[in-house]
Scaffold this motif. Sequence first.
Motif, mmCIF file in Angstrom:
data_model
loop_
_atom_site.group_PDB
_atom_site.id
_atom_site.type_symbol
_atom_site.label_atom_id
_atom_site.label_comp_id
_atom_site.label_asym_id
_atom_site.label_seq_id
_atom_site.Cartn_x
_atom_site.Cartn_y
_atom_site.Cartn_z
ATOM 1 N N PRO A 30 32.397 41.137 46.156
ATOM 2 C CA PRO A 30 32.703 39.937 45.376
ATOM 3 C C PRO A 30 33.010 38.758 46.299
ATOM 4 N N ASP A 31 32.527 37.587 45.936
ATOM 5 C CA ASP A 31 32.828 36.376 46.683
ATOM 6 C C ASP A 31 34.277 35.993 46.387
ATOM 7 N N GLY A 35 34.128 34.574 42.845
ATOM 8 C CA GLY A 35 34.206 35.802 42.059
ATOM 9 C C GLY A 35 32.846 36.413 41.770
ATOM 10 N N ARG A 37 29.286 38.269 42.576
ATOM 11 C CA ARG A 37 28.952 39.375 43.473
ATOM 12 C C ARG A 37 27.724 39.053 44.307
#
Length: 99
Positions: A30-31, A35, A37
């Motif tokens: 997840p970034d 948030g 992916r």
Amino acid sequence: MLNLDDWGPVEQLVATIRRRAPQLAASIVPDEETGLRHVRVTYRHDGPLEARWHSACYHYRRGDGLWKALPADAEEAANALAEELGAGTSTTDEPPGTA
């Protein structure tokens, strides 16, 4: 447990990488900021590459470099990532060890 509603382009790319180029390490990450992916891909000492789905196709980059377009097709994108990392790909759809 995998919920089929969560199966999107990122998951499809990871599954395809694992089938077409099992020697690559691919994981969904997840970034932290958004948030969303993305896929982290490495091969031996090379990588990581970060790949993501954006609008109509996959994109990848090394580190903080510029994003480069990949094909929208997961098979073609997986092949391109494997080539970028210097790894071969399977030319068959049969699982390893069955041929």
